[in-house]
Design an enzyme around this catalytic site. Structure first.
Site, PDB file in Angstrom:
ATOM      1  N   VAL A  22      49.251 -13.378 -12.953  1.00  0.00           N
ATOM      2  CA  VAL A  22      49.801 -14.622 -12.210  1.00  0.00           C
ATOM      3  C   VAL A  22      50.077 -14.504 -10.725  1.00  0.00           C
ATOM      4  O   VAL A  22      50.305 -15.422 -10.088  1.00  0.00           O
ATOM      5  CB  VAL A  22      51.186 -15.365 -12.911  1.00  0.00           C
ATOM      6  CG1 VAL A  22      50.929 -15.587 -14.372  1.00  0.00           C
ATOM      7  CG2 VAL A  22      52.292 -14.087 -12.806  1.00  0.00           C
ATOM      8  N   GLU A  23      49.875 -13.309 -10.355  1.00  0.00           N
ATOM      9  CA  GLU A  23      50.042 -12.937  -8.868  1.00  0.00           C
ATOM     10  C   GLU A  23      48.746 -12.635  -8.281  1.00  0.00           C
ATOM     11  O   GLU A  23      47.861 -13.686  -7.973  1.00  0.00           O
ATOM     12  CB  GLU A  23      50.912 -11.894  -8.683  1.00  0.00           C
ATOM     13  CG  GLU A  23      52.394 -12.347  -9.213  1.00  0.00           C
ATOM     14  CD  GLU A  23      53.630 -11.331  -8.985  1.00  0.00           C
ATOM     15  OE1 GLU A  23      53.684 -11.046  -7.910  1.00  0.00           O
ATOM     16  OE2 GLU A  23      54.218 -11.040 -10.081  1.00  0.00           O
ATOM     17  N   MET A  24      48.286 -11.597  -8.006  1.00  0.00           N
ATOM     18  CA  MET A  24      46.899 -11.121  -7.291  1.00  0.00           C
ATOM     19  C   MET A  24      45.838 -10.626  -8.407  1.00  0.00           C
ATOM     20  O   MET A  24      44.853 -10.631  -7.994  1.00  0.00           O
ATOM     21  CB  MET A  24      47.133  -9.686  -6.376  1.00  0.00           C
ATOM     22  CG  MET A  24      48.155 -10.301  -5.367  1.00  0.00           C
ATOM     23  SD  MET A  24      48.788  -8.704  -4.280  1.00  0.00           S
ATOM     24  CE  MET A  24      47.524  -8.339  -3.362  1.00  0.00           C
TER      25      MET A  24
END
Lengths: 346, 346
Positions: B133-135
């Site tokens: 959900v981030e990088m």
């Protein structure tokens, strides 16, 4: 400072082209070196306060509805003033329609955007902030956001010398003032300024080809492009994977049939840093992009050495990046509009 | 330089607390001022080359699968070292589970993340890069990306004094080295260092309340928090809109029933800049956050004046931001993995 200026003049004097350097003289006829100072802007007097404000705004993600994107997101100063994506990703993970052009030296373009639909950087700055696929904000909410932070209000007052200074127009002017400082002198400028040793032999051979083959017909002037509008596929239209049929370029601006698939000639400064290429962002390799251009615009098939030499020349357009200190932005207050990730129907 | 050091010592000497400044002495027992130099890091010798590399990596969006997010995206140095969002927005426009904490002074936290699951900043740095959900990247692709750029390879070699220096571990160590420089001395440090005039009367009253009421039981030490783990809702559990039932905090790390809804005490430096508050990011107003804390952790209802004074004290923790120059990153090459916006199933 004075001492430095004198030393600089002396060096320039020594570096005056020797008689008979025809390549340099021809180049000086077609191109122009970057000036040593930022240019004057139409209807926008630039002051240090305005530049400082513009820098803050350029970096401020609160100009976007989501609080995620700033001008810097797609015009990233760490990577050549663009985002190195095919086309930018914006609000709601939507993909923008065209490749993000570099902000570096953009002030010297005749007009902004791939189709030249914005007359200057101030007009340009207003576009992405409002585009639903980019920052998805509204002028009203931007002004509310800025007015909610007393420190921004003071910065606007200092920059515009007026009590009622916070406006969407003034925001755009301040951003333009900052962007106009983003100038990157390159080896090619030293060459145009008379230093024959600034280019390698390969780069000089590439420059000669660039002029002889006719690239210079569109890519000339101070930004080696960025002036004039030309059909992509003048001689031979590239395939739809490079020139998507749905994007008719400047036709959308002028609604003139002659402007179908017409784009502003790309400015080529720092082109080695700003892959992928073309408005579609479909080509990652600069050499391939050069070959496509030669075929589609000039009907010329470059051999391997020629393409390499032109790429070498383009490398001489990679400049010294401006030194930019990360600004410290005014903190939000209770009245600052809250970010929203929601994607509204357009 | 020497002259400045002497002057500084003289000022410090003059500012030694007057006898009988009990508040200052009590504060000096509970808190510690920031040191004037960055701290030593476990298993990570810091050199200027490593800091320089770490800064480049911190700003590099190519550490993410999409090419959109860098460490800087959610730990934005323009806005207090965080992103001022409820919870961060990452790959595929997904919302992260918890509010992004500030990177500023984070090196002084006992452990990293809201639940302390990373022992240090190097361990922390590896998390978001891999989080879907981030990088949304992988260590393998990160290493491929870095190895594809000769300039990065040289920077790693210079930073780690080894030919085989490019690794996910070394990337994390370099980022840790840069982050450890992000220290923000504040008026409260001047106060702890003996300058009784560094805090206003309101701030001193707030400090006194902060200690007398018991806030200091969890929020002490160099970061006014960031040490120790405590249940959120020790006396009275806040509602699910602030303490969502699905997030059991440190329980996920230790699987010990006592650790349900336990979080690392928030470090409070620069708290006035890092709204919204709590791991859920549900509260935007610092005064409201202080009142919720007093009720849930101390069973104490603060009156309006008390809350205002504590907020004033917290304002004395807003420090001088580090001056950071935007790094110029190595350009991609033909072998650099291309960004992808695709969201893969987890």
């Amino acid at each position: 400072m004075k001492k430095f200026a004198v030393a600089l003049l002396a060096t320039t004097a020594l570096a005056t082209p020797v008689l008979g350097d025809e390549l340099m003289e021809a180049a000086q006829d077609m191109f122009k070196p970057l000036p040593s100072t930022m240019p004057a802007l139409a209807d926008n007097v630039v002051t240090p306060e305005k530049i400082e404000l513009g820098k803050a705004l350029f970096f401020d993600p609160r100009l976007s509805a989501s609080g995620v994107f700033s001008c810097y997101s797609c015009h990233n100063l760490t990577t050549g003033g663009d985002d190195n994506l095919e086309t930018s990703i914006g609000h709601g993970w939507q993909k923008g329609p065209r490749n993000s052009p570099t902000v570096l030296n953009a002030v010297f373009n005749e007009a902004q955007f791939w189709d030249g639909r914005a007359a200057d950087l101030a007009a340009q700055a207003k576009g992405p902030i409002q585009a639903g696929v980019e920052m998805a904000n509204t002028p009203e909410q931007v002004v509310d956001t800025l007015n909610s932070m007393p420190q921004y209000v003071s910065m606007f007052q200092a920059a515009f010398d007026s009590d009622d200074a916070v406006s969407f127009d003034n925001m755009a002017k301040a951003i333009e003032a900052f962007e106009a400082t983003l100038i990157t002198p390159a080896p090619f400028d030293a060459y145009l300024n008379g230093d024959a040793g600034a280019l390698t032999d390969d780069q000089k051979a590439g420059l000669e080809l660039f002029m002889d083959k006719g690239c210079v017909a569109c890519h000339a002037g101070i930004n080696v492009g960025g002036e004039g509008y030309f059909p992509f596929g003048l001689i031979e239209k590239p395939g739809a994977e490079i020139l998507p049929e749905g994007d008719k370029g400047r036709f959308a601006v002028t609604e003139t049939i002659d402007d179908e698939y017409v784009f502003r000639a790309s400015p080529l400064r720092n082109i080695a840093l700003t892959a992928p290429y073309f408005h579609s962002g479909k080509v990652w390799d600069l050499k391939v992009a050069v070959q496509i251009m030669a075929e589609s615009q000039l009907g010329d098939e470059l051999n391997d050495e020629e393409a390499d030499q032109i790429v070498a020349f383009l490398g001489s357009l990679t400049g010294t990046m401006p030194e930019v200190t990360v600004p410290i932005l005014p903190p939000e207050t209770a009245t600052t509009p809250r970010p929203t990730a929601e994607v509204l129907p357009q």
